[in-house]
Design a protein around this motif. Structure first.
Motif, PDB file in Angstrom:
ATOM      1  N   VAL A  23       0.862  -1.183   0.000  1.00 57.80           N
ATOM      2  CA  VAL A  23       0.000   0.000   0.000  1.00 57.80           C
ATOM      3  C   VAL A  23       0.903   1.240   0.000  1.00 57.80           C
ATOM      4  N   SER A 132       4.009   6.371   8.497  1.00 59.57           N
ATOM      5  CA  SER A 132       4.418   5.546   9.635  1.00 59.57           C
ATOM      6  C   SER A 132       3.656   4.224   9.647  1.00 59.57           C
ATOM      7  N   LEU A 133       2.510   4.172   8.979  1.00 57.06           N
ATOM      8  CA  LEU A 133       1.764   2.911   8.874  1.00 57.06           C
ATOM      9  C   LEU A 133       2.320   2.028   7.773  1.00 57.06           C
ATOM     10  N   LEU A 134       3.112   2.634   6.894  1.00 58.27           N
ATOM     11  CA  LEU A 134       3.465   1.929   5.662  1.00 58.27           C
ATOM     12  C   LEU A 134       4.890   1.406   5.635  1.00 58.27           C
ATOM     13  N   ASN A 136       6.211  -1.145   6.886  1.00 58.48           N
ATOM     14  CA  ASN A 136       6.200  -2.554   6.517  1.00 58.48           C
ATOM     15  C   ASN A 136       5.156  -2.874   5.459  1.00 58.48           C
ATOM     16  N   ALA A 137       4.135  -2.058   5.403  1.00 55.59           N
ATOM     17  CA  ALA A 137       2.998  -2.369   4.541  1.00 55.59           C
ATOM     18  C   ALA A 137       3.171  -1.869   3.109  1.00 55.59           C
ATOM     19  N   GLY A 138       4.158  -1.021   2.870  1.00 54.97           N
ATOM     20  CA  GLY A 138       4.298  -0.431   1.530  1.00 54.97           C
ATOM     21  C   GLY A 138       5.311   0.680   1.590  1.00 54.97           C
TER      22      GLY A 138
ATOM     23  N   LEU B 764      -0.894  -3.219   6.527  1.00 52.35           N
ATOM     24  CA  LEU B 764      -1.404  -1.883   6.849  1.00 52.35           C
ATOM     25  C   LEU B 764      -2.248  -1.936   8.115  1.00 52.35           C
ATOM     26  N   ALA B 767      -0.088  -2.411  11.154  1.00 51.10           N
ATOM     27  CA  ALA B 767       0.562  -1.139  11.480  1.00 51.10           C
ATOM     28  C   ALA B 767      -0.426  -0.175  12.129  1.00 51.10           C
ATOM     29  N   ALA B 768      -1.664  -0.195  11.650  1.00 55.89           N
ATOM     30  CA  ALA B 768      -2.679   0.704  12.216  1.00 55.89           C
ATOM     31  C   ALA B 768      -2.984   0.318  13.657  1.00 55.89           C
ATOM     32  N   LYS B 771       0.024   1.330  15.779  1.00 51.90           N
ATOM     33  CA  LYS B 771       0.100   2.785  15.948  1.00 51.90           C
ATOM     34  C   LYS B 771      -0.990   3.275  16.894  1.00 51.90           C
TER      35      LYS B 771
END
Lengths: 310, 851
Positions: A23, A132-134, A136-138, B764, B767-768, B771
């Motif tokens: 993402v 900061s969410l991405l 690892n995710a993208g 995602l 991570a959410a 966080k």
């Protein structure tokens, strides 16, 4: 005068699965040195975007006519005409237009100037919570326009991303001097690299293919994390000879993955908003059968393919 | 239907299909209509019996009718092919209401009506202590009750006639009668199963299953449960008895409750883990069977009346939005009482079940903390993606437990054991009674701008309908700090009022709706011999829920910027614009100001909005949260004085007189004397932010607000950014939580985030969640309904059905489309137009046409 310390962008897609690994938050930079006829964001081409006009949102109050010093706006028999060439992007008409106040969704506004100029630090702080969410995710993808035209300011931004271990990707048409790449590539994890040997009819406004190929040869010495991106435009990029050329170049650089981008039949949105005509006429989408054929041709040459969704 | 592939076995798939098929039909005939139920209030003998015994008799009658041969409807005794958990919960939900045998005399009813109470009134939602049930069985409960009766009987005559002892004895008798009623119901099902097992046209495998089920129903809930199957069936029977008798109760921490039984059965080799999941899936479906997927027959099933619901009636919820709200919450994960990670095999089993079935109820709530196993978080993300039901909901132990611990009345180890009930309210596990009350912050804002009155454009009430006291004229509010001062004064009025109402209502409840069966499984009630509605619990939580916090913080930002910083408008001009809805659809003939109002609306809308990590407005949110928390502290002190002071023990005569005066003014204990509970009784007030499913309803009565919201438009759902205003990615929404100090909000502050299917990934989500825990968020729902296009298509079909241009049949295509509705997750196709549009906004549908 160009401000080398600022980044100009016209849009941010906060969550996309079509622009790199995982993402991505995609930042679309303003300005392009090409005018590819299939381009779906023609407003990204100028240095700053011209004023965009969404006819369906205009209620013909004509406030813009009285406010504009340059006489950009005029009405003839209930049609709103905009003289884009005279526009200085001062924003007065937008400020006074009640139909253009949606700060959340530009597309709901009658008039809008999408370009934002911002320092790399400020841009980074703006996107950091999402990035900061991405990690690892993208990650973040810089697209455009042609992002390499802003390579100097962009480096600052990418350095900040790397300081927080955020994966970075640049999508480029690469029709620029290689010197633009020589510093930036250290801060880029993945490249989405446009490669499109177009036939002569359309070559004039498209990328300088020799320059692009040379850049690819040089870049691939530094990194193999390069995804080749090929737009599939009927009668422009879809001949088996053209695919063959791509295969040769990829083989030469030992690249093994290509993404195919089908023609987007809904491209006329921004053309209309800019009051210009789409120069590509006729049916330009390939049938699924023909897309598969191209995939097969690439797969046989040991190139993995993915067809992106429109 | 798109739900066909769900469920881990063929049996489960078939049961799911029956459930969905039925949910599209007219289910009116499945109800127990009022006239089909006995009226204990008309019974001559009843009149002289105590209310609590009449209540237990009503429960007995209800359960008898539900399993009666040739009863009012054939669904009561139904056992579906393949079912592994049996019994049938009668129809009913928060939105539809419930039916139950009346046990009040006509005279009592008239008086109860005066305080908006009836037999269907419920005060708090809650969850029973199911470990007690599994460990002791109803047999054990009955024994305790019998012991209590003997204790009273052995007292001397004078003590025996003491009102407490008399009530105690009756309470224990009611418990025994209620427990017997549930046992009889179970045994009745055992008989039905035995008969069914003798049928010729069934397989041997099914015959064995039916015989085994018959054995189980003969054994539980009367006896302590041994294996996993017994435990699930035992809990289901109790859950059913509660839900058949107006107690909308949750299921609590089922992973902690069931783990010993699961391990017992696995060790003994009675079941495999696959079988355990199948059993759990059957259990879930039994809880979910009341589902309604079509609005076509809904009005016929509106069994609510003015006194249904809780606290200060009349009953006012968004009924359509809550037709599928059954308040069945399961809590998993979290920590043990000594603060260790509590994840176990049943935690995963429940998560897998939730993912496998993809149904919206029971709601699975996952507690996470900084030491939660990675595997659990990964599984949760996976379930959220594949379950398609917006579950699990995430609770942050790191914010909620410290908030509960701020309340010195609550023991520390119990705060580690918290559960959820109703929609998302945090409370102690099987230990406390609970009730709540709400403050609409937009009303407080209107009163601030309009001297204690609402901003109405009609002249009937002159400056507006009066809600509170006459405060400062807006003309005289010269600075932002003065403005805040007036707001705080108004807020104090509202908060004190709702807190005092909680005591006031509490004192009423036991007189109309005692709940002996539930009390037997709740905290100290059984031990003390006091019903929970009469103060039987050791701990009592009273929630104060702030509605429309995001809108109000946004409105503060607008007023700060445009009135006090830019000085573009006066506060009076703002009030006038809001009163006149910024000139939109306005009846006021004076349109001379329309231009100013239009510009004002424009500017207000362009002022920073909560949820985008913009410090300008986030600071206002911090401020609001701070003062709102402090006002509750202040109100609690006041309430403690009024309701809990021990006047008789006071030596200071002036203080005595002060308390007595306050008491009489509060209309409480007319004599001014102490509350006559045997045990100390006090309410611990806890703060929360949200709307539940009612964001459309709460907005419908409010004038336009300075965040740019128009008159009557929905307010922000729960503690989420106002729909459509969060434009910087979900990362920024979560980042906005960071400095809010939500670890003071013990009831919870829930953020509902929706991500279109095209923009998610498991990483995602992980991570959410991470966080969110780090950012000190409180409660998070992350729903991935489907692609924008599919939601859009669903909306178009719903619109067509509303216009009668499409048939119900066409809705079935979207039966699996579950979305977040503030307090629960529900089928998109059953929502009102206004709810659907609000939901679309959150996804950016119809707004973001270029993508």
């Amino acid at each position: 005068m160009e401000n080398l310390n600022k980044i100009r962008y016209f849009n941010i897609d906060w969550s996309s699965k079509n622009d790199g690994k995982g993402v991505r938050t995609v930042i679309f930079l303003q300005g392009c040195n090409l005018k590819c006829p299939w381009c779906h964001s023609p407003h990204s081409q100028p240095y700053t975007s011209p004023i965009l006009f969404n006819k369906q949102n205009c209620i013909q109050c004509k406030k813009c006519v009285s406010i504009c010093q340059q006489n950009v706006h005029s009405f003839k028999s209930d049609t709103h005409y905009i003289n884009i060439d005279a526009c200085t992007s001062c924003g007065q008409c937008i400020e006074h237009c009640n139909q253009s106040q949606n700060i959340y969704h530009n597309s709901l506004n009658a008039l809008n100037l999408p370009t934002t100029e911002i320092t790399p630090e400020k841009l980074f702080n703006k996107v950091l919570p999402q990035l900061s969410l991405l990690s690892n995710a993208g990650g973040v993808t810089i697209s455009g326009g042609e992002p390499m035209l802003q390579h100097k300011a962009l480096i600052q931004f990418l350095k900040l991303c790397k300081s927080k271990s955020i994966p970075t990707t640049i999508e480029t048409s690469a029709s620029v001097p290689f010197s633009y790449f020589s510093d930036i590539h250290k801060y880029v994890d993945d490249w989405l690299f446009g490669l499109r040997p177009v036939n002569n009819t359309y070559a004039k406004n498209s990328a300088d293919f020799n320059l692009v190929t040379n850049n690819l040869n040089k870049l691939s010495r530094y990194t193999k994390s390069i995804t080749i991106r090929v737009p599939l435009i009927k009668g422009v990029t879809d001949s088996s000879e053209q695919i063959h050329t791509i295969i040769n170049i990829m083989h030469k650089n030992r690249l093994t993955y290509a993404e195919l981008l089908p023609f987007n039949p809904y491209t006329d949105h921004y053309y209309k908003a800019m009051g210009i005509e789409l120069s590509l006429k006729g049916e330009r989408s390939l049938s699924n059968k023909n897309i598969n054929k191209i995939c097969n041709q690439l797969n046989k040459a040991h190139i993995k393919t993915k067809v992106l969704k429109i | 239907m798109k739900t066909n592939h769900r469920g881990s076995t063929l049996r489960v798939q078939q049961l799911l299909n029956i459930m969905y098929e039925r949910s599209f039909t007219d289910r009116t005939h499945e109800w127990y209509e009022k006239e089909e139920l006995p009226d204990l209030g008309k019974d001559e003998n009843s009149k002289n019996r105590s209310l609590v015994l009449r209540r237990s008799s009503a429960l007995k009658k209800m359960l008898e009718i539900m399993c009666m041969e040739n009863g009012p409807n054939k669904y009561g005794r139904e056992i579906k092919d393949g079912e592994l958990i049996v019994g049938n919960i009668p129809m009913g939900s928060l939105g539809f209401g419930k039916t139950f045998p009346n046990y009040l005399t006509d005279e009592e009813k008239q008086v109860a009506y005066f305080s908006s109470r009836d037999i269907t009134s419920v005060l708090g939602h809650n969850a029973p202590n199911y470990s007690r049930l599994l460990n002791h069985g109803l047999k054990g409960i009955k024994e305790r009750a019998r012991k209590g009766i003997l204790e009273v009987d052995s007292l001397d005559d004078k003590q025996k006639n003491n009102v407490f002892q008399k009530k105690k004895k009756i309470f224990y008798e009611a418990i025994i009668e209620s427990c017997n009623a549930v046992i009889s119901y179970a045994k009745c099902f055992s008989d039905i199963l035995k008969t069914k097992a003798q049928q010729k046209n069934i397989t041997k495998e099914r015959r064995d299953e039916l015989n085994e089920l018959a054995r189980i129903c003969e054994y539980v809930p009367e006896n302590p449960a041994r294996g996993f199957h017994e435990a699930l069936q035992s809990i289901y029977f109790m859950h059913l008895a509660f839900h058949a008798s107006n107690s909308h109760l949750s299921l609590g921490r089922l992973d902690q409750v069931l783990e010993p039984s699961l391990q017992y059965s696995l060790k003994k080799g009675e079941i495999t883990t696959e079988r355990a999941q199948e059993l759990m899936e059957c259990f879930f479906i039994k809880c979910a069977e009341r589902l309604t997927s079509t609005m076509k027959y809904a009005v016929k099933q509106d069994f609510a009346d003015f006194a249904t619901g809780m606290g200060n009636s009349p009953f006012l919820v968004d009924q359509q939005a809550t037709i599928n709200q059954f308040m069945q919450n399961i809590v998993i994960g979290g920590q043990t009482k000594d603060g260790k990670d509590a994840t176990n095999q049943t935690t995963y089993l429940i998560l897998d079940t939730c993912q496998s079935l993809g149904i919206i109820t029971p709601v699975v709530n996952l507690r996470l903390h900084k030491n939660s196993p990675r595997k659990l978080i990964e599984k949760a993300a996976n379930a959220a993606i594949n379950g398609n039901n917006g579950l699990p909901i995430i609770y942050n132990d790191e914010a909620i437990i410290p908030a509960l611990q701020l309340d010195k009345k609550l023991p520390k180890e119990e705060t580690f054991d918290y559960i959820i009930d109703g929609c998302w309210e945090v409370l102690l596990n099987g230990k406390c009674d609970f009730t709540y009350n709400m403050v609409n912050m937009l009303e407080v804002m209107e009163c601030t701008l309009n001297r204690g009155a609402l901003l109405s454009s009609s002249n009937m009430f002159l400056r507006g309908s009066k809600k509170s006291f006459l405060s400062e004229k807006p003309d005289n509010i010269k600075s932002y700090s003065e403005f805040k001062q007036v707001f705080e004064e108004q807020l104090e009025y509202f908060v004190n009022k709702v807190c005092m109402q909680l005591y006031d209502n509490y004192c009423l409840e036991g007189s109309v709706t005692p709940v002996p069966l539930f009390s037997s499984l709740l905290g100290t009630c059984l031990e003390r011999g006091i019903d929970k509605t009469s103060g039987g619990c050791e701990y009592n939580l009273g929630g104060v829920v702030y509605i429309a916090m995001p809108n109000t913080a946004n409105a503060f930002a607008s007023i700060k910027k445009w009135v006090y910083e830019e000085k573009k408008y006066t506060l009076t001009q703002v009030a006038e614009a809001l009163r006149n809805n910024f000139g939109i659809n306005n009846n006021n003939p004076d349109d001379s100001k329309k231009e100013m109002w239009t510009e004002m609306l424009k500017l207000f809308r362009s002022t920073p909005k909560f949820g985008n990590n913009d410090k300008y407005v986030d600071k206002e949110m911090q401020y609001l949260l701070d003062i709102s928390y402090n006002k509750i502290q202040k109100a609690e002190k006041l309430c403690d004085d009024i309701y809990l002071s021990k006047v008789q023990q006071m030596t200071d005569e002036n203080e005595k007189r002060r308390i007595r005066r306050l008491r009489r003014m509060a209309g409480f204990q007319n004599s001014g004397e102490d509350l006559n509970y045997k045990y100390d009784f006090s309410i611990s007030f806890s703060a929360g932010c949200g709307t539940f499913a009612q964001y459309a309803m709460f907005g419908s009565g409010c004038a336009a607000s300075a965040d740019g919201r128009l008159r009557g438009e929905p307010v922000a759902p729960n503690f989420s950014p106002d729909s459509g205003t969060a434009t910087h990615g979900i990362g920024s929404v979560i980042e906005s939580m960071k400095d809010l100090k939500l670890d003071k909000y013990a009831l919870g502050a829930i953020v509902d985030i929706c991500i279109p299917r095209e923009a998610y990934s498991q990483d995602l989500l992980i991570a959410a969640y991470d966080k969110f825990i780090e950012s000190n968020g409180s409660i998070l729902s992350l729903t991935i309904p489907d692609s924008k296009n599919r939601v859009k298509s669903a909306y178009e079909v719903c619109q067509a059905v509303r216009k009668e241009e499409a048939t119900q049949e066409e809705l079935k295509e979207f039966a699996d489309l579950n979305v977040r509705v503030g307090g629960w997750n529900g089928p998109y196709i059953t929502l009102t137009d206004i709810q659907q549009v609000d939901y679309n906004k959150r996804l950016g549908i119809n707004v973001d046409s270029e993508n």
